[in-house]
Write a protein that holds these residues in place. Structure first.
Motif, PDB file in Angstrom:
ATOM      1  N   ARG A   1      31.331  51.543  39.036  1.00 52.44           N
ATOM      2  CA  ARG A   1      32.787  51.394  39.195  1.00 52.44           C
ATOM      3  C   ARG A   1      33.416  52.783  39.174  1.00 52.44           C
TER       4      ARG A   1
ATOM      5  N   GLU B   1      37.557  40.097  39.093  1.00 51.71           N
ATOM      6  CA  GLU B   1      37.060  41.358  38.526  1.00 51.71           C
ATOM      7  C   GLU B   1      35.625  41.208  38.001  1.00 51.71           C
TER       8      GLU B   1
ATOM      9  N   THR C   1      39.041  47.446  45.083  1.00 56.34           N
ATOM     10  CA  THR C   1      38.222  47.737  43.886  1.00 56.34           C
ATOM     11  C   THR C   1      36.863  48.213  44.389  1.00 56.34           C
TER      12      THR C   1
END
Ligand SMILES: N[C@H](CCC[C@H](N)C(=O)O)C(=O)O
Length: 285
Positions: free
Chosen positions: A203, A158, A195
């Motif tokens: 994001r 991440e 993602t």
């Protein structure tokens, strides 16, 4: 004082300010940045301008004010917005975008809640994109689905997504959306976790065009089979994408109206920041 009537919509948490306008110039890049500001504005990943006419049109403005060619989650929201205005339960319509006309089929699930299926057209595989960052070379498959996407199935943590995402997104001229993918399992239905770092936003909880690009790349690289639905699992929820040789890409997913509102243009934000003097000739009907 002029005001701007808007609706807030979201598709898997990718959220938008939807405004019906008579011209593409009705909301400037600066106004879009302000509307999307989550502290001083309404807060959103983008603004969707809906321009009526024979074939209604959607123009997209990213949160940074840039104008991308297409937005998959946004198109589902605009289709549902238009269906709701028409009061119909089930409905199909064509909607024009900067990436061509798209066929949409809308199913009402409840008040302000819809499932929408969109024929997203064809994916075009592009050249490999190599980006130098943190002393390493990172390779991406590029796919164009009306807007550009850089896709990797390499495992990234991440924290790396937040560091690498913006570097990749700004590497090529014009920028690119970035998807970090992991095939979850290849049981009866292929499921791919994604993602996203979006061009012009950062994001996001979901990206419809990104999900289509990932499914196309997965089929191209033999990680998934064509014609069978692929479940693309995003932080905000899952989209069903089908990559069909004959019909191209199909995307199915939800669209939800969160609230309606009115933006007053004389609103002073303090610190010398004021909202734009007036909207380009737009005021509530
Ligand atoms: N940031 C994207 C546009 C929005 C795409 C995304 N929200 C979607 O649902 O497809 C770009 O600059 O191409």
């Amino acid at each position: 004082m002029s005001t701007l009537a808007f609706e807030k919509w979201e598709g898997l948490g990718n959220d938008f300010v939807v405004v019906e306008v008579s011209s593409e110039q009705a909301v400037s890049p600066e106004q879009a940045r302000l509307l999307c500001d989550r502290h001083r504005g309404i807060g959103a990943d983008g603004v969707l301008l809906v321009i009526g006419g024979g074939t209604p049109r959607m123009v997209v403005l990213n949160a940074d004010g840039s104008r991308p060619e297409m937005c998959g989650n946004g198109l589902r929201c605009v289709a549902a917005f238009l269906a709701e205005r028409g009061g119909a339960e089930g409905l199909s319509m064509m909607i024009g975008t900067d990436a061509g006309d798209k066929a949409c089929v809308i199913e009402r699930r409840g008040p302000g809640l819809y499932d929408v299926t969109v024929d997203m057209g064809r994916a075009t595989m592009g050249p490999r994109l190599e980006v130098e960052a943190e002393g390493k070379r990172h390779g991406f498959t590029t796919v164009d689905v009306g807007n550009p996407h850089a896709i990797t199935f390499e495992p990234y943590a991440e924290a790396e997504v937040d560091r690498l995402g913006p570097k990749v997104a700004t590497a090529p001229a014009g920028g690119i959306n970035v998807e970090f993918c992991r095939v979850l399992d290849e049981g009866a239905r292929t499921r791919i976790a994604v993602t996203v770092w979006e061009r012009g936003v950062g994001r996001t909880l979901a990206c419809g065009t990104g999900a289509c690009a990932v499914a196309a790349a997965a089929c191209e690289e033999g990680r998934a089979a064509r014609a069978a639905p692929i479940e693309v699992v995003l932080p905000g929820g899952a989209l069903e994408i089908t990559v069909d040789e004959a019909r191209g890409l199909q995307m199915k997913g939800p669209a939800r109206r969160v609230f309606r509102g009115t933006w007053e243009s004389s609103f002073d934000l303090g610190e010398g920041r004021t909202t734009p003097a007036s909207w380009a000739g737009e005021s509530t009907p």
